[in-house]
Design a protein around this motif. Structure first.
Motif, PDB file in Angstrom:
ATOM      1  N   THR A 240     -17.107  -1.683  -9.535  1.00 60.65           N
ATOM      2  CA  THR A 240     -17.197  -0.528  -8.651  1.00 60.65           C
ATOM      3  C   THR A 240     -16.488  -0.849  -7.339  1.00 60.65           C
ATOM      4  O   THR A 240     -16.185  -2.002  -7.069  1.00 60.65           O
ATOM      5  N   PRO A 241     -16.206   0.165  -6.528  1.00 57.86           N
ATOM      6  CA  PRO A 241     -15.487  -0.104  -5.277  1.00 57.86           C
ATOM      7  C   PRO A 241     -16.182  -1.109  -4.375  1.00 57.86           C
ATOM      8  O   PRO A 241     -15.538  -1.897  -3.714  1.00 57.86           O
TER       9      PRO A 241
ATOM     10  N   ARG B  49     -19.579  -3.846  -3.548  1.00 60.85           N
ATOM     11  CA  ARG B  49     -20.656  -4.653  -4.082  1.00 60.85           C
ATOM     12  C   ARG B  49     -21.779  -4.602  -3.058  1.00 60.85           C
ATOM     13  O   ARG B  49     -21.510  -4.559  -1.870  1.00 60.85           O
TER      14      ARG B  49
ATOM     15  N   PHE C 173      -6.178 -16.336  -6.076  1.00 64.60           N
ATOM     16  CA  PHE C 173      -7.030 -15.154  -6.005  1.00 64.60           C
ATOM     17  C   PHE C 173      -6.275 -13.909  -6.457  1.00 64.60           C
ATOM     18  O   PHE C 173      -6.869 -12.954  -6.943  1.00 64.60           O
ATOM     19  N   GLY C 174      -4.961 -13.923  -6.260  1.00 62.87           N
ATOM     20  CA  GLY C 174      -4.173 -12.749  -6.626  1.00 62.87           C
ATOM     21  C   GLY C 174      -3.931 -12.622  -8.116  1.00 62.87           C
ATOM     22  O   GLY C 174      -3.442 -11.598  -8.574  1.00 62.87           O
TER      23      GLY C 174
ATOM     24  N   TYR D 242      -9.585 -13.798 -11.580  1.00 59.20           N
ATOM     25  CA  TYR D 242     -10.881 -13.653 -10.938  1.00 59.20           C
ATOM     26  C   TYR D 242     -11.746 -14.862 -11.253  1.00 59.20           C
ATOM     27  O   TYR D 242     -11.835 -15.297 -12.383  1.00 59.20           O
TER      28      TYR D 242
ATOM     29  N   ARG E 103     -15.158 -16.177  -5.768  1.00 63.22           N
ATOM     30  CA  ARG E 103     -14.352 -16.726  -4.665  1.00 63.22           C
ATOM     31  C   ARG E 103     -15.071 -17.812  -3.900  1.00 63.22           C
ATOM     32  O   ARG E 103     -14.458 -18.674  -3.287  1.00 63.22           O
TER      33      ARG E 103
ATOM     34  N   LYS F 289      -7.835 -10.730   7.373  1.00 62.05           N
ATOM     35  CA  LYS F 289      -7.352  -9.462   7.882  1.00 62.05           C
ATOM     36  C   LYS F 289      -6.553  -9.621   9.162  1.00 62.05           C
ATOM     37  O   LYS F 289      -5.478  -9.078   9.321  1.00 62.05           O
TER      38      LYS F 289
ATOM     39  N   ARG G  26     -19.654  -9.552   0.270  1.00 66.91           N
ATOM     40  CA  ARG G  26     -19.421  -8.119   0.357  1.00 66.91           C
ATOM     41  C   ARG G  26     -17.918  -7.830   0.384  1.00 66.91           C
ATOM     42  O   ARG G  26     -17.445  -6.856  -0.186  1.00 66.91           O
TER      43      ARG G  26
ATOM     44  N   VAL H 186     -14.315  -8.758  -2.752  1.00 56.35           N
ATOM     45  CA  VAL H 186     -13.743  -7.945  -3.819  1.00 56.35           C
ATOM     46  C   VAL H 186     -12.438  -7.258  -3.431  1.00 56.35           C
ATOM     47  O   VAL H 186     -11.631  -6.938  -4.288  1.00 56.35           O
ATOM     48  N   THR H 187     -12.236  -7.018  -2.141  1.00 57.35           N
ATOM     49  CA  THR H 187     -10.988  -6.343  -1.767  1.00 57.35           C
ATOM     50  C   THR H 187     -10.128  -7.179  -0.833  1.00 57.35           C
ATOM     51  O   THR H 187      -9.102  -6.716  -0.369  1.00 57.35           O
TER      52      THR H 187
ATOM     53  N   ASP I 260      -6.179  -7.480  -0.939  1.00 60.94           N
ATOM     54  CA  ASP I 260      -5.271  -6.410  -0.519  1.00 60.94           C
ATOM     55  C   ASP I 260      -4.700  -6.660   0.868  1.00 60.94           C
ATOM     56  O   ASP I 260      -3.632  -6.176   1.204  1.00 60.94           O
ATOM     57  N   SER I 261      -5.434  -7.402   1.681  1.00 58.74           N
ATOM     58  CA  SER I 261      -4.971  -7.561   3.055  1.00 58.74           C
ATOM     59  C   SER I 261      -4.318  -8.901   3.315  1.00 58.74           C
ATOM     60  O   SER I 261      -3.760  -9.114   4.377  1.00 58.74           O
TER      61      SER I 261
END
Lengths: 283, 432
Positions: free
Chosen positions: A14-15, A17, A116-117, A120, A123, A191, A274, A277-278, A281-282
């Motif tokens: 899901t988007p 966690r 990581f890219g 999975y 992490r 980030k 938290r 998971v994304t 992207d950054s």
């Protein structure tokens, strides 16, 4: 789709966690990977450098000699009557573990971007592996400390006491605090890249806010309060007290360090978990 | 009816474009404020569909509203142009990154091969790297130990297995990485273009292995490749992803032919907007293939004569006139090999562009291409100086029918994509 098959899904992506859904079970399942990462770091370091693991030793020794020269001889800072070399070596050894763990874990995402890219795995394994590899390094450096310590002990210049039994706990505290802060920063450095420089710089400055090159007893009372707010202070002081018999930390300040460690670690794990998971992207 | 093992519901993935660090803190605060007030994400609304021809917008939807249901034992081929969102979909499925919207549910262990040999460390030996790579891919130590001999055997690197991987050739590294991946314990396998690396023999081995996985072990496979032949050989069903959306879903034959027709000549108007590599001072705006009578064609026949008409538009009029023009058209087969190339430099006439717009014509006699599907690459430049525009594989065309050999022989299109006539005879050896 009927209700039966609904229950058989083994995984849901899901988007987001949940804040507290730390995949402990999964991390445990990947423990072999943690071991292999540690081994990789060690072997790679050993093979890539001319002097190999000697670097582990050279670094604290040279730092200690430099501190002895600058702070001990030139600036003439107090060492609570202890042999200067031993005093600085104790500080450098324990502080080194903290600083190394913190700076390395804080760049987890950029350092492991290529992995990581593509694949999975939990992490959290990567920062945990850093903590463990540094523990090995600390082990080697601690042996050097023990050798130097033994020399002074045999000459009757220092006297250890039963507080040395605290040592494993002190290491756990160090690991927990550095991991906690490192995880929080890793979330931010992924980030906002510039934060890693801030952190490296911050760690350097932070050493001066910790009784590494001076004993807590040498600090005027009105400043000592601030130094004692630093959770690393009781750990360094306790370490020195147990082996060298000078300094020491009150039960209260040890409790403070423990609570701080638990809190910052929990916070770090939650934030990291938290956002992991994304993150990719950054980076 | 087999049950579904992957269910993708309304999946969307939004990426931020441009410099990651510029204004991020402000944007994040802005977002947080909107979220706090219960308003929708202010930056989500400016997201535009992933169309590489469209510029503008800070955010882009790499994938949008994807719904998929994959059944057990299905071998799904995912096709689409570069940047269409194929790899993003695989990344979401393999949990490398999380979706922005929707959810994916799966059944069983997923092994994803977005790359082979991930995490190999050059200083470690082949054997150590098998353990490391295996662990990264989710195998436990005892699982690797149980299979290590098989893995070494499969890799064909047995002789060098205790040598550091940095001494390996790149081909050996790929084989070793693939060997580990091939022995993963899983029910679902995600394969992204790994066949593109390695030599022919290795590719054949991979293909054979995939067929084996599906036929004997009933594994579900998701396979992304630009190699339509490979997709066709392995997959049972297919999907086309276009600009981040699911454009088509069906059995593999229908999917491939749909994909090829999508790039046909009715989409020519796109050419002008398509950004090729080159400085863009002169732009290729279209390609027309006509027969002897000047009739436009949408398919070609071996042995016939054609005229290829490349239209251009000069964007920088200061350049006029432009002398020494090089124009070229390549035909590439579905395996990615260029099988036919026509280039104006091979002709004696020197081309010059004197007007802002026009057509460059190439007469092509006796087409020597075997029946099949080909994609077309167009090039326009000034000889030895600069490339104006180069559009890679932007159009496709089917070659079929005809009688190239004059005796109704269909030729050997599956073995060789070019045709040549040959005369054969046998001469007896008089000395015997």
């Amino acid at each position: 789709m009927n209700n039966n098959s609904h229950e058989q899904w083994t995984q849901e992506i899901t988007p987001h966690r949940g804040w507290l859904q730390v995949p402990v079970k999964e991390i445990w399942r990947y423990r072999d990977l943690l071991y292999l990462f540690v081994k990789r770091d060690f072997v790679a370091f050993y093979k890539q450098t001319v002097l190999g693991p000697l670097w582990f030793i050279i670094q604290p020794i040279l730092t200690t000699l430099m501190f002895t020269l600058v702070f001990g001889r030139i600036a003439g800072l107090s060492t609570d009557g202890l042999p200067q070399i031993l005093f600085y070596l104790a500080g450098v050894t324990i502080w080194g573990y903290f600083a190394e763990c913190l700076t390395k874990t804080s760049t987890t995402f950029s350092d492991n971007a290529h992995l990581f890219g593509k694949v999975y795995f939990p992490r959290m394994i990567a920062p945990l592996a850093i903590i463990v590899s540094n523990l090995m390094k600390f082990g080697v450096q601690f042996c050097i400390f023990l050798l130097v310590f033994a020399y002074y002990w045999l000459n009757g210049m220092v006297q250890p006491n039963l507080a040395v039994l605290w040592l494993p706990y002190l290491i756990v505290l160090m690991a927990a605090i550095s991991l906690g802060i490192g995880l929080i920063f890793s979330a931010m450095t992924a980030k906002y890249r510039d934060l890693r420089f801030l952190l490296t710089f911050g760690v350097q400055l932070f050493m001066y806010a910790t009784p590494v090159i001076y004993p807590l007893s040498a600090i005027p009372a009105k400043y000592a309060v601030y130094i004692q707010l630093n959770p690393i202070t009781p750990i360094v002081e306790m370490f020195r007290y147990s082996f060298l018999g000078v300094g020491g930390a009150s039960a209260g300040s040890m409790l403070y360090a423990s609570i701080f460690a638990a809190t910052v670690l929990a916070l770090g794990m939650i934030v990291f978990n938290r956002l992991e998971v994304t993150f990719m992207d950054s980076v | 009816m087999s049950r579904s093992v992957i269910s993708v519901e309304n999946i969307g993935k939004m990426y931020r474009l441009g410099e990651v660090s510029t204004g991020t803190i402000t944007h994040d605060l802005h977002r947080a404020w909107a979220k706090f007030r219960g308003k929708p994400d202010p930056f989500a609304t400016v997201g535009i569909a992933n169309d590489r021809e469209t510029a503008g917008g800070d955010y882009v939807w790499a994938l949008k509203d994807i719904n998929l249901d994959i059944k057990e034992g299905e071998i799904l081929g995912i096709i689409g142009r570069n940047g269409a969102g194929k790899s993003t979909l695989l990344k979401l499925l393999s949990r490398v990154t999380a979706p922005t919207t929707g959810r994916i549910r799966t059944r069983g262990r997923i092994a994803s091969l977005l790359e082979v040999g991930t995490g190999f460390h050059p200083e470690l030996t082949g054997r150590e790297n098998i353990y490391l790579n295996g662990a990264i891919l989710g195998m436990e130590r005892h699982e690797i130990t149980a299979r290590i001999d098989e893995i070494i055997e499969f890799s064909g690197c047995a002789k060098y297995i205790d040598t550091p991987v940095k001494r390996y050739s790149s081909g050996m590294q790929v084989r070793l990485g693939f060997a580990v991946a091939a022995h993963l314990e899983c029910e679902i396998l995600i394969v992204d273009e790994v066949l593109a690396v390695g030599d022919m023999a290795f590719q054949q081995k991979c293909m054979g292995w995939m067929e084996d996985m599906s036929a004997k072990q009933k594994k579900t496979i998701l396979f992304v490749s630009h190699n339509l032949d490979a997709i066709h050989r392995v997959c049972s069903t297919g999907v086309i992803i276009e600009n981040g959306e699911l454009a088509y879903q069906g059995d593999i034959d229908a999917t491939i032919s749909r994909y090829l027709t999508n790039k046909r000549f009715d989409q020519q108007n796109l050419l002008e907007k398509t950004k090729g590599w080159g400085d863009g001072q002169v732009k290729i705006t279209g390609l027309q293939i006509t027969d002897n009578n000047g009739e436009p064609q949408t398919a070609m026949t071996p042995g016939r004569n054609y005229v290829c008409e490349l239209s251009y538009k000069v964007k920088n009029l200061d350049l006029l006139p432009i002398n020494g023009i090089t124009a070229a058209i390549d035909f590439t087969d579905t395996l990615g090999n260029t099988v036919l190339l026509i280039n104006s430099d091979t002709d004696d006439d020197i081309l010059s562009i004197n007007h802002a717009e026009g057509v460059i014509k190439a007469r092509l006699s006796d087409l020597a291409l075997a029946p099949g599907d080909y994609s077309i690459t167009m090039y326009l430049g000034q000889s030895g100086l600069t490339t104006f525009d180069c559009l890679n594989n932007v159009l496709s065309i089917t070659v079929s029918g005809g009688d190239f050999f004059g005796n109704q022989h269909p030729g050997f299109a599956h073995q060789c994509k070019t045709l040549t006539r040959s005369q054969w005879s046998i001469q007896a050896d008089d000395n015997v």
